[in-house]
Design a protein around this motif. Structure first.
Motif, PDB file in Angstrom:
ATOM      1  N   CYS A 187       0.817  -1.225   0.000  1.00 40.24           N
ATOM      2  CA  CYS A 187       0.000   0.000   0.000  1.00 40.24           C
ATOM      3  C   CYS A 187       0.848   1.272   0.000  1.00 40.24           C
ATOM      4  N   TRP A 217      -4.912  -4.450   0.639  1.00 40.10           N
ATOM      5  CA  TRP A 217      -4.287  -3.279   1.250  1.00 40.10           C
ATOM      6  C   TRP A 217      -4.324  -2.027   0.350  1.00 40.10           C
ATOM      7  N   PRO A 218      -3.970  -2.114  -0.943  1.00 40.57           N
ATOM      8  CA  PRO A 218      -4.010  -0.901  -1.774  1.00 40.57           C
ATOM      9  C   PRO A 218      -5.408  -0.307  -1.917  1.00 40.57           C
ATOM     10  N   SER A 269      -6.291   1.330   1.365  1.00 36.56           N
ATOM     11  CA  SER A 269      -5.467   2.539   1.527  1.00 36.56           C
ATOM     12  C   SER A 269      -6.031   3.703   0.718  1.00 36.56           C
ATOM     13  N   ALA A 323      -4.346   2.738  -7.962  1.00 34.20           N
ATOM     14  CA  ALA A 323      -4.250   1.832  -6.809  1.00 34.20           C
ATOM     15  C   ALA A 323      -4.719   0.432  -7.177  1.00 34.20           C
ATOM     16  N   SER A 382      -3.513  -4.055  -6.777  1.00 32.07           N
ATOM     17  CA  SER A 382      -4.479  -5.081  -6.379  1.00 32.07           C
ATOM     18  C   SER A 382      -4.612  -6.167  -7.441  1.00 32.07           C
TER      19      SER A 382
END
Length: 488
Positions: free
Chosen positions: A40, A162-163, A166, A298, A302
């Motif tokens: 992230c 996580w990304p 975030s 982002a 993922s």
């Protein structure tokens, strides 16, 4: 005798069934929380850069320190596990990770982030991850290989989630509050550690890491060290011998000097790591700079994680087939070569559709590297020395992981061209792949020539790449002392 048999069966009861599967679930979550977390950083990279008015090189030191400590803290984690046990190490790691991220939300300069998010969170993640993998060796005997394969899917899940989390938190509440929430999420490592209760031996005492047995050749080498040079003082001589044994136990310098296969592989992977982490740190900033919306940028990380969930286990199963016995190093080199070549896609175009194709190819190559890294290491090193060989391997790896992104960031700052990120990554990956593949090919040819001319080898493992047995131990045996295991 019947009573002793009942006692032994009771002691073995937690292994491979019952609570062991809860521990495996905790290990999956741990790997997602720890190894998946650095994914992230690329999402938050530009916000931190703008907040602290820092250059690319200065900002990239923060994730570099985190990843380097995460990979290189294995020997320290080993000492902690041996002294206090896996459960304590996992819970301490969760506490350190949480404290590091909460402290980071109050940082006033980028250099403070190096200490809080970089060092403290990285060290906490190292303790939680490596102790969590070690405890699987105690809970699983028959299904140990399957358990480790399932646990490694946590990394891919972390890479996927996580990304996205975030980016959502960053849009809603800014990076400082995001770091606070990260601190709360990482505190769940303590919950995972609480689940990992110690297995009971037949005697009723908790199973901790067994003391390592005297390794072959150690006594002779210690004697040679003490007799080779006249020591002026017995205490100094004892100190030197103890220091030598400690280095041999945790950092296998003797294997590095004697085993050509291990030497080539360690140098190749260490060099490769100079470029391995670059796309993960700079892909999102590169996409945003070229007009891709932040949420979609982002999503690229993922996508890499999501594909890893399926490809990594398949790669592990494929490489385990007898057709690839003795040839896994070439599969590994091929995956590294594909990783390096895929970076040229980003140089050609920064369109979102092109970047998705890049992420798919990169993820396939990354899955191969992640699934094969430690299988190949087991092939070139005897299992009774695997733990110490892995200690040196991860420390050298962590050094290049530390310096790679900042040096590339400095190049980007000087040239103002993000293409150098992918040029650099390609250079290190392709050159490492060619070095390892050609070196092992040459090593095999030399071995065959020696065998043909009937020249006896003092120790075959020192000169040739050979397959080492990796069969699981019987239930009566304890798992190896502390094995530092990392996933890429």
């Amino acid at each position: 005798e019947e009573e002793a048999t009942m006692s032994q069966s009771k002691a073995a009861e937690p292994q491979d069934r019952g609570w062991a599967w809860m521990v495996l679930l905790a290990a999956v979550l741990l790997q997602g929380l720890t190894l998946g977390f650095p994914s992230c950083i690329g999402v938050i990279f530009m916000d931190l850069q703008h907040e602290f008015q820092a250059s690319n090189s200065e900002t990239s030191w923060f994730p570099s320190i985190m990843v380097a400590v995460l990979y290189g803290g294995g020997p320290l984690c080993s000492i902690l596990v041996k002294r206090f046990g896996c459960r304590f190490a996992v819970m301490l790691g969760g506490l350190l990770s949480s404290v590091g991220m909460v402290s980071s939300s109050f940082c006033k300069s980028i250099s403070q982030l190096y200490l809080t998010a970089g060092l403290i969170t990285g060290l906490g993640s190292c303790f939680s991850f490596q102790a969590g993998v070690t405890v699987l060796g105690y809970y699983f005997v028959r299904w140990r290989t399957l358990a480790n394969a399932i646990a490694s899917t946590g990394v891919s899940l972390g890479f996927t989630l996580w990304p996205l989390l975030s980016q959502y938190l960053l849009d809603e509440m800014g990076w400082r509050n995001t770091f606070l929430i990260f601190g709360g999420i990482l505190l769940n490592c303590c919950v995972c550690g609480a689940i990992m209760r110690p297995v009971q031996l037949a005697s009723g005492s908790p199973l901790q890491s067994p003391k390592p047995t005297e390794e072959p050749g150690r006594t002779a080498e210690g004697a040679q060290l003490s007799n080779g040079a006249s020591s002026p003082h017995p205490k100094q001589q004892t100190r030197r011998t103890a220091c030598f044994q400690m280095l041999q136990k945790y950092l296998a310098f003797d294997i590095f000097c004697q085993n050509k296969g291990y030497q080539i592989y360690t140098i190749g992977v260490t060099w490769m790591m100079m470029g391995f982490a670059l796309p993960h740190v700079y892909l999102v900033p590169y996409a945003i700079q070229n007009g891709v919306e932040e949420r979609r940028a982002a999503l690229l990380i993922s996508i890499i994680g999501f594909i890893n969930i399926f490809i990594r286990p398949l790669t592990g199963l494929l490489s385990g087939h007898r057709v690839f016995t003795g040839r896994r190093i070439y599969l590994f080199s091929l995956a590294a070569l594909l990783y390096g070549l895929s970076n040229f896609i980003c140089v050609i175009s920064a369109e979102f559709s092109v970047l998705i194709i890049y992420c798919i190819i990169l993820s396939i190559a990354m899955s191969g590297i992640g699934a094969l890294t430690f299988q190949v290491l087991m092939d070139v090193v005897e299992m009774d020395r695997f733990s110490s060989a892995l200690g040196l391997f991860t420390i050298l790896e962590s050094i290049t992981l530390l310096i790679g992104p900042p040096l590339t960031g400095l190049l980007v700052d000087i040239t103002s061209d993000f293409h150098y990120v992918f040029y650099n990554s390609s250079f290190f990956l392709i050159s490492a792949a060619l070095f390892m593949g050609l070196s092992f090919c040459t090593l095999e040819k030399k071995t065959k020539l020696k065998e043909a001319s009937k020249v006896p080898l003092d120790s075959p493992s020192r000169y040739q790449y050979s397959e080492m047995p990796t069969e699981p131990q019987s239930e009566s045996q304890s798992p190896p002392a502390v094995v530092y295991i990392t996933s890429i």
